[in-house]
Design a protein around this motif. Structure first.
Motif, short mmCIF file in Angstrom:
data_model
loop_
_atom_site.label_atom_id
_atom_site.label_comp_id
_atom_site.label_asym_id
_atom_site.label_seq_id
_atom_site.Cartn_x
_atom_site.Cartn_y
_atom_site.Cartn_z
N CYS A 211 50.12 -0.87 58.93
CA CYS A 211 49.46 -0.45 60.17
C CYS A 211 50.26 -0.91 61.40
CB CYS A 211 48.03 -1.01 60.18
SG CYS A 211 46.98 -0.27 61.42
N PHE A 212 50.71 -2.19 61.38
CA PHE A 212 51.51 -2.71 62.50
C PHE A 212 52.82 -1.93 62.66
CE2 PHE A 212 49.09 -6.84 62.40
CZ PHE A 212 48.80 -6.89 63.76
N LYS A 219 44.92 6.56 60.04
CA LYS A 219 44.68 8.01 59.94
C LYS A 219 43.74 8.38 58.81
CE LYS A 219 48.78 9.90 62.16
NZ LYS A 219 50.10 10.50 61.99
N ARG A 220 43.35 7.41 57.98
CA ARG A 220 42.50 7.73 56.82
C ARG A 220 41.03 7.68 57.24
NH1 ARG A 220 44.99 3.05 53.23
NH2 ARG A 220 44.58 2.12 55.26
N PRO A 221 40.31 8.81 57.14
CA PRO A 221 38.93 8.89 57.63
C PRO A 221 38.03 7.77 57.09
CG PRO A 221 39.71 11.07 57.03
CD PRO A 221 40.79 10.11 56.61
N ASP A 222 38.21 7.40 55.81
CA ASP A 222 37.33 6.37 55.26
C ASP A 222 37.66 4.98 55.78
OD1 ASP A 222 39.72 6.72 53.86
OD2 ASP A 222 38.94 5.77 52.06
N PHE A 224 38.13 4.61 59.26
CA PHE A 224 37.86 4.66 60.70
C PHE A 224 36.76 3.69 61.10
CE2 PHE A 224 39.36 9.37 61.00
CZ PHE A 224 40.67 8.93 61.14
N ILE A 225 36.88 3.16 62.31
CA ILE A 225 35.83 2.31 62.88
C ILE A 225 34.72 3.20 63.43
CG2 ILE A 225 35.33 0.68 64.77
CD1 ILE A 225 38.25 -0.41 64.26
N SER A 226 35.13 4.29 64.13
CA SER A 226 34.16 5.29 64.58
C SER A 226 34.36 6.56 63.76
CB SER A 226 34.39 5.65 66.06
OG SER A 226 34.51 4.49 66.83
N PRO A 227 33.50 6.78 62.78
CA PRO A 227 33.71 7.92 61.88
C PRO A 227 33.80 9.24 62.65
CG PRO A 227 31.99 6.49 61.03
CD PRO A 227 32.31 6.00 62.41
N SER A 228 34.69 10.10 62.18
CA SER A 228 34.85 11.42 62.80
C SER A 228 35.29 12.40 61.73
CB SER A 228 35.91 11.35 63.91
OG SER A 228 36.28 12.67 64.27
N THR A 229 34.85 13.65 61.87
CA THR A 229 35.28 14.67 60.92
C THR A 229 36.34 15.57 61.55
OG1 THR A 229 33.41 16.00 61.63
CG2 THR A 229 33.14 14.74 59.59
N ASN A 230 36.71 15.29 62.81
CA ASN A 230 37.76 16.08 63.46
C ASN A 230 39.09 15.87 62.76
OD1 ASN A 230 36.30 17.38 65.47
ND2 ASN A 230 36.33 15.53 66.77
N PHE A 232 42.08 16.31 63.87
CA PHE A 232 43.15 15.71 64.70
C PHE A 232 42.94 14.21 64.92
CE2 PHE A 232 39.74 16.96 67.60
CZ PHE A 232 39.57 15.79 68.32
N TYR A 233 41.74 13.69 64.55
CA TYR A 233 41.36 12.35 64.97
C TYR A 233 42.19 11.26 64.29
CZ TYR A 233 38.32 8.37 66.11
OH TYR A 233 37.82 7.18 66.57
N TYR A 234 42.55 10.23 65.07
CA TYR A 234 43.14 9.00 64.52
C TYR A 234 42.70 7.85 65.40
CZ TYR A 234 46.55 9.79 68.25
OH TYR A 234 47.14 10.02 69.46
N GLU A 235 42.81 6.66 64.88
CA GLU A 235 42.38 5.49 65.64
C GLU A 235 43.48 4.45 65.74
OE1 GLU A 235 38.97 3.83 63.71
OE2 GLU A 235 37.57 5.02 64.89
N GLN A 236 43.67 3.91 66.95
CA GLN A 236 44.51 2.72 67.07
C GLN A 236 43.62 1.50 66.91
OE1 GLN A 236 46.67 1.85 70.73
NE2 GLN A 236 47.19 -0.16 69.87
N GLN A 237 43.87 0.74 65.87
CA GLN A 237 42.99 -0.39 65.57
C GLN A 237 43.65 -1.74 65.85
OE1 GLN A 237 41.77 0.35 61.50
NE2 GLN A 237 40.35 1.97 62.11
N LEU A 238 44.97 -1.75 65.98
CA LEU A 238 45.73 -2.98 66.25
C LEU A 238 46.78 -2.65 67.30
CD1 LEU A 238 46.63 -3.87 62.54
CD2 LEU A 238 44.96 -5.11 63.92
N LEU A 239 47.37 -3.69 67.94
CA LEU A 239 48.50 -3.42 68.81
C LEU A 239 49.76 -3.45 67.95
CD1 LEU A 239 49.66 -2.79 71.55
CD2 LEU A 239 49.83 -5.25 71.98
#
Ligand code: PLP
Length: 387
Positions: A211-212, A219-222, A224-230, A232-239
């Motif tokens: 991840c770093f 990028k893996r939906p399962d 995610f911190i905020s679940p989304s079905t989009n 295009f969605y991805y989450e930055q969880q760390l710097l």
């Protein structure tokens, strides 16, 4: 000019790189994953993260272990600066353990004494970074016993040691360390031009390192911190950082890995020839352990104590004869940045003594026997002219 190290590229490497260049993906395609799996297969580690270089791999290893401001990281000073810089990147303090004058590696006795003293004053390190100097593994069993006793994490800086082994397992098996780091710089065992990797058996360290290495993005939906079905969605969880390896580089690394064992055999033959040819002269090679097999990244000796003040003269004579010997390493703690920016001084007498007398001879797979013999001849002549 004969250099101390050099890559070996053949047509199969060129074909491997070319086929990626002609494919759909130059980066984040299928080849990086293939290279990572091959590194796992080779070392016996469960997980691998390929990344942009060995320095990035060291930084990722520290990040995965949660090294941050106020932490202490210990390593040796007889190494490339990256082994220590990675801790500074995380805001940690660096301290150095002195080396064993025979193995040129971290001294386990001095480590034990330093840990005992640090425990008394509450200054234990969070992480120890051991360096397998010249490709010869440190005594990892002893290191890990101490690390377990004092609850510190261990990173192996195996930039020199891919292809070497310890207690009949490949370096990178991670039996005695949390993470092992490799470099694929052209002078190392195999190359991807720039490139590096981490291997580990710990799933959560692997997840964090991966991840770093890619901005801290998940990028893996399962996951995610905020679940989304989009889609295009991805989450930055760390710097995180962009420390990824490209598919172009991975193709070269993957192709080279197939020839790793033959490269190490060639290096071993060269080291053996040097040791035989230079026997009886005023120099002493690195002591090799019975329970380890070196990757022979460097072929380093120390001149006799009587020649301490003549090392630079010796090196200059070698260079004048077109043999670019090296001196590995200028102790990290004596670098201007470490002296002035950190404003600290360290007492490392064995490291200093080693540096004043060390010389690294050319060693790489394509070095011919006649070149090896002429290196030996120039060593003999140069030593003679010092007397
Ligand atoms: C080469 C090397 C590194 C850094 O590797 P890069 O791929 O050049 O970033 C780190 N530690 C040691 C001991 C090395 O020799």
């Amino acid at each position: 000019m004969i250099n101390y190290g050099k890559q070996s590229i053949d047509q199969s490497d060129i074909d491997a790189v070319t086929s990626v260049l002609l494919s759909d993906f130059l980066t984040q395609g299928p080849v990086v994953g293939r290279f990572e799996q091959a590194l796992c297969d080779y070392t016996g580690a469960a997980y691998a993260v390929a990344c942009s270089n060995g320095t990035a791999a060291l930084h990722l290893a520290c990040l995965a272990l949660g090294v941050s401001t106020g932490d202490r990281v210990w390593t040796v000073s007889n190494t490339f600066v990256a082994s220590a810089n990675c801790a500074l990147y995380c805001g940690a303090d660096v301290e150095f353990v002195d080396i064993d004058p025979d193995t040129f590696n971290l001294s386990v006795d001095l480590l034990a004494a330093k840990l005992e003293a640090a425990a008394k004053v509450g200054r234990l390190p969070k992480v120890l970074i051991v360096v397998h100097f010249a490709g010869e593994s440190c005594d990892m069993k002893a290191v890990s016993l101490l690390a377990n006793a004092y609850e510190i994490k261990v990173i192996e800086d195996a930039a020199h040691a891919l292809g070497g082994s310890y207690l009949n397992e490949k370096v990178g098996r991670c039996r005695f360390a949390d993470l092992t780091v490799f470099s694929f710089h052209p002078v190392k065992s195999i190359t991807s031009a720039e490139g590096g990797a981490i291997v580990t058996n710990d799933a959560s360290l692997y997840e964090r390192a991966k991840c770093f290495a890619s901005h801290g993005i998940e990028k893996r939906p399962d996951h995610f911190i905020s679940p989304s079905t989009n889609r295009f969605y991805y989450e930055q969880q760390l710097l995180g950082y962009n420390y990824r390896l490209s598919d172009v580089h991975a193709a070269l690394g993957f192709s080279q890995l197939k020839r790793l064992d033959s490269f190490i055999l060639r290096r071993e033959e060269i080291a053996r020839l040097y040791r035989e040819q230079l026997r009886g002269l005023d120099l002493r090679f690195q002591q090799l352990s019975d329970v380890a097999k070196s990757a022979f990244h460097l072929c380093t000796f120390v001149l006799d104590k009587s020649l301490r003040d003549r090392r630079d003269d010796f090196v200059n004579l070698m260079w004048k004869s077109n043999i670019a010997v090296g001196c590995h390493y200028i102790p990290v703690h004596t670098q201007p940045y470490y002296v002035s920016a950190l404003g600290k001084s360290f007492s490392l007498p064995a490291t200093q003594d080693f540096y004043s007398r060390c010389v690294s001879l050319p060693i790489y797979p394509s070095l011919s026997q006649s070149e090896q013999l002429s290196v030996c001849e120039v060593v003999r002549k140069s030593l003679q002219s010092l007397l």
